[in-house]
Design a protein around this motif. Structure first.
Motif, PDB file in Angstrom:
ATOM      1  N   ALA A  51       0.826  -0.709   0.148  1.00  0.00           N
ATOM      2  CA  ALA A  51       0.560   0.276   0.130  1.00  0.00           C
ATOM      3  C   ALA A  51       1.045   1.467   0.026  1.00  0.00           C
ATOM      4  O   ALA A  51       0.104   2.105  -0.281  1.00  0.00           O
ATOM      5  CB  ALA A  51      -1.112  -0.089   0.871  1.00  0.00           C
ATOM      6  N   GLU A  52       1.650   1.395   0.333  1.00  0.00           N
ATOM      7  CA  GLU A  52       3.256   2.119   0.073  1.00  0.00           C
ATOM      8  C   GLU A  52       3.246   2.591  -1.120  1.00  0.00           C
ATOM      9  O   GLU A  52       4.717   3.966  -1.093  1.00  0.00           O
ATOM     10  CB  GLU A  52       3.939   1.918   1.094  1.00  0.00           C
ATOM     11  N   ARG A  53       3.252   2.262  -1.841  1.00  0.00           N
ATOM     12  CA  ARG A  53       3.520   2.417  -3.486  1.00  0.00           C
ATOM     13  C   ARG A  53       2.151   3.061  -3.862  1.00  0.00           C
ATOM     14  O   ARG A  53       1.067   2.014  -4.411  1.00  0.00           O
ATOM     15  CB  ARG A  53       4.553   1.721  -3.767  1.00  0.00           C
ATOM     16  N   THR A  54       2.389   3.932  -5.543  1.00  0.00           N
ATOM     17  CA  THR A  54       1.150   3.435  -6.426  1.00  0.00           C
ATOM     18  C   THR A  54       1.144   2.442  -7.277  1.00  0.00           C
ATOM     19  O   THR A  54       2.388   1.599  -7.853  1.00  0.00           O
ATOM     20  CB  THR A  54       1.229   4.841  -7.541  1.00  0.00           C
ATOM     21  N   LEU A  55      -0.071   1.425  -7.373  1.00  0.00           N
ATOM     22  CA  LEU A  55       0.236   0.635  -8.105  1.00  0.00           C
ATOM     23  C   LEU A  55      -0.346   0.958  -9.652  1.00  0.00           C
ATOM     24  O   LEU A  55      -1.677   1.481 -10.026  1.00  0.00           O
ATOM     25  CB  LEU A  55      -0.460  -0.450  -7.826  1.00  0.00           C
ATOM     26  N   SER A  56      -0.039   0.163 -10.361  1.00  0.00           N
ATOM     27  CA  SER A  56      -0.020   0.645 -11.559  1.00  0.00           C
ATOM     28  C   SER A  56      -1.506  -1.124 -12.554  1.00  0.00           C
ATOM     29  O   SER A  56      -1.891  -1.218 -12.168  1.00  0.00           O
ATOM     30  CB  SER A  56       0.430   0.326 -12.944  1.00  0.00           C
ATOM     31  N   VAL A  57      -2.532   0.292 -12.812  1.00  0.00           N
ATOM     32  CA  VAL A  57      -4.129  -0.475 -13.400  1.00  0.00           C
ATOM     33  C   VAL A  57      -4.441  -0.639 -14.659  1.00  0.00           C
ATOM     34  O   VAL A  57      -4.061   0.695 -15.439  1.00  0.00           O
ATOM     35  CB  VAL A  57      -4.850   0.255 -12.504  1.00  0.00           C
ATOM     36  N   SER A  58      -4.080  -1.609 -15.256  1.00  0.00           N
ATOM     37  CA  SER A  58      -4.388  -2.047 -16.631  1.00  0.00           C
ATOM     38  C   SER A  58      -6.108  -1.919 -16.977  1.00  0.00           C
ATOM     39  O   SER A  58      -6.014  -3.052 -16.454  1.00  0.00           O
ATOM     40  CB  SER A  58      -2.975  -2.603 -16.937  1.00  0.00           C
ATOM     41  N   VAL A  59      -6.909  -0.733 -17.667  1.00  0.00           N
ATOM     42  CA  VAL A  59      -8.469  -1.019 -17.830  1.00  0.00           C
ATOM     43  C   VAL A  59      -7.869  -1.551 -19.148  1.00  0.00           C
ATOM     44  O   VAL A  59      -7.431  -1.162 -20.659  1.00  0.00           O
ATOM     45  CB  VAL A  59      -9.149  -0.100 -17.827  1.00  0.00           C
ATOM     46  N   ASN A  67      -8.021   7.118 -10.636  1.00  0.00           N
ATOM     47  CA  ASN A  67      -7.501   8.247 -10.748  1.00  0.00           C
ATOM     48  C   ASN A  67      -7.584   9.245  -9.846  1.00  0.00           C
ATOM     49  O   ASN A  67      -7.376  10.403 -10.542  1.00  0.00           O
ATOM     50  CB  ASN A  67      -7.325   8.109 -12.081  1.00  0.00           C
ATOM     51  N   SER A  68      -8.967   9.547  -9.105  1.00  0.00           N
ATOM     52  CA  SER A  68      -9.017  11.015  -8.191  1.00  0.00           C
ATOM     53  C   SER A  68      -8.391  11.115  -7.125  1.00  0.00           C
ATOM     54  O   SER A  68      -8.675  12.061  -6.344  1.00  0.00           O
ATOM     55  CB  SER A  68     -11.319  10.349  -8.374  1.00  0.00           C
ATOM     56  N   THR A 123      -3.326  13.864   1.317  1.00  0.00           N
ATOM     57  CA  THR A 123      -2.356  14.180   0.505  1.00  0.00           C
ATOM     58  C   THR A 123      -0.901  13.540   0.321  1.00  0.00           C
ATOM     59  O   THR A 123      -0.188  13.993  -0.301  1.00  0.00           O
ATOM     60  CB  THR A 123      -2.338  15.559   0.075  1.00  0.00           C
ATOM     61  N   ASP A 124      -0.736  13.239   2.202  1.00  0.00           N
ATOM     62  CA  ASP A 124       0.835  12.797   2.193  1.00  0.00           C
ATOM     63  C   ASP A 124       1.048  11.329   1.879  1.00  0.00           C
ATOM     64  O   ASP A 124       2.390  11.521   0.693  1.00  0.00           O
ATOM     65  CB  ASP A 124       0.947  12.789   3.835  1.00  0.00           C
ATOM     66  N   ALA A 125      -0.036  10.763   1.915  1.00  0.00           N
ATOM     67  CA  ALA A 125       1.112   9.308   0.936  1.00  0.00           C
ATOM     68  C   ALA A 125      -0.054   9.035  -0.567  1.00  0.00           C
ATOM     69  O   ALA A 125      -0.758  10.314  -1.249  1.00  0.00           O
ATOM     70  CB  ALA A 125      -0.168   8.036   1.195  1.00  0.00           C
ATOM     71  N   PRO A 126       1.616   9.062  -1.004  1.00  0.00           N
ATOM     72  CA  PRO A 126       0.971   8.973  -2.737  1.00  0.00           C
ATOM     73  C   PRO A 126      -0.304   8.015  -3.247  1.00  0.00           C
ATOM     74  O   PRO A 126      -0.751   7.321  -2.532  1.00  0.00           O
ATOM     75  CB  PRO A 126       2.264   7.436  -3.653  1.00  0.00           C
ATOM     76  N   PRO A 127      -0.748   8.316  -4.143  1.00  0.00           N
ATOM     77  CA  PRO A 127      -2.291   7.665  -5.170  1.00  0.00           C
ATOM     78  C   PRO A 127      -1.901   6.163  -4.938  1.00  0.00           C
ATOM     79  O   PRO A 127      -1.300   5.391  -5.047  1.00  0.00           O
ATOM     80  CB  PRO A 127      -2.569   8.621  -5.739  1.00  0.00           C
TER      81      PRO A 127
END
Length: 338
Positions: A3-11, A30-31, A40-44
């Motif tokens: 959960a500490e990094r942004t996961l890439s999602v392929s639709v 993406n919102s 706003t502190d953590a990456p999306p």
């Protein structure tokens, strides 16, 4: 994945993809940074993009051009694969049309990616073979087609969301707007329950906690070729409220009771009694949606003199009491000001 990094999602976009589910998934996933969901502190938690066989505009089945950001041939890694709703034509699903996407999804799974489908997206993912022997859900109208095409897959169309696989990595959502359940599940899993709740509030998303049984229509299989059973079904469609419908069907058939019940069950997939109950409950649902009749009166109209038994049966089949069903699915009266 953490959960500490942004996961890439392929639709995944296909020529027969419905755009409503695709863009809904993209808008929500993406919102988080744009709308401040989760702080706003953590990456999306997610970065979602549309992928397909080739980059560039793709004309979807809805007549809306879809901007495909990346071809799967150029995408070596992703964390989550989502196949949105697919519109099946009269000929149903035809295998083998998108071999490069099926091979890519299989390879992404081998590297650790989650494979997710929204509604009928499972038709494409099932080609990987990874869902054989697994529990999945799909739009209830598409369930017979999926079962015929992929008999090794265990289908539960009454469920809104199914999670399977040794890593909980095979995720399917059911009919239409159950993509809400899929997105909220992924958000809760990787960003936490409070963030999922915040996203649900922001977008008015909802968990289908009662499943999809209330939405499902029972029509009864009629393509079986048994003329005796077909005649009984036709008679029952107009006479389901009578006091002893199964006994009367047996008499009308001219068969022995055991023989008739066996043939009826073999032909329709359900016993005569269960068939009667489903037909009666379908009519009760329509009356609850469209009339002011009391629950007791509706139960009597469809063939049940005992209101308590009718309520229990209704809840067993739909998952809701008649009163709750009416509150949720009653056709609203829209008033306008003078």
């Amino acid at each position: 994945m953490t959960a500490e990094r942004t996961l890439s999602v392929s639709v995944i976009a296909l020529p027969d993809t419905g755009v409503a589910t695709m863009f809904g998934v993209l808008d929500v996933m993406n919102s988080f940074a744009l709308m401040g969901i989760g702080g706003t502190d953590a990456p999306p938690p997610f970065r979602a993009q549309i992928v397909g066989a080739a980059a560039g505009p793709l004309m979807g089945v809805s007549g809306v051009p879809v901007p495909v950001a990346e071809s799967v041939a150029r995408l070596d890694r992703t964390d989550i694969v989502i196949v949105p709703s697919i519109v099946l034509g009269p000929g149903g699903w035809k295998r083998g049309r998108y071999p490069e996407i099926v091979e890519w999804a299989t390879r992404m799974h081998e590297q650790g990616a989650l494979l997710c489908s929204a509604c009928s997206g499972i038709f494409l993912l099932a080609e990987t073979g990874l869902f054989d022997g697994r529990d999945v859900t799909v739009h209830y109208d598409y369930a017979p087609h999926l079962q015929a095409e992929y008999p090794a897959v265990r289908i539960h169309p009454e469920r809104a969301l199914m999670v399977a696989g040794s890593r909980d990595e095979l995720i399917t959502s059911g009919a239409s707007t159950t993509w809400h359940d899929l997105v909220l599940y992924l958000t809760g899993r990787f960003a936490g329950a409070s963030v999922a709740q915040e996203a649900a509030r922001m977008f008015a998303l909802q968990w289908h906690q009662d499943g999809l049984a209330p939405y499902m229509l029972f029509e009864g299989r009629k393509d079986h070729g048994d003329a005796v059973v077909a005649e009984a079904q036709e008679w029952l469609s107009a006479n389901y409220p009578v006091a002893t419908p199964v006994e009367q069907m047996v008499v009308r058939s001219g068969l022995a009771e055991r023989t008739f019940k066996r043939r009826f069950t073999d032909a329709t997939g359900v016993s005569p009694l269960a068939y009667v109950q489903r037909i009666r409950i379908e009519e009760a649902k329509r009356r609850l949606e469209r009339s002011e009749e009391s629950v007791e009166a509706i139960g009597w109209h469809v063939g049940y003199e005992d209101p308590a038994f009718f309520r229990r049966l209704f809840k067993r089949i739909t998952g809701l009491t008649p009163a709750v069903y009416r509150r949720r699915y009653r056709v609203p009266l829209i008033t306008t000001s003078a």
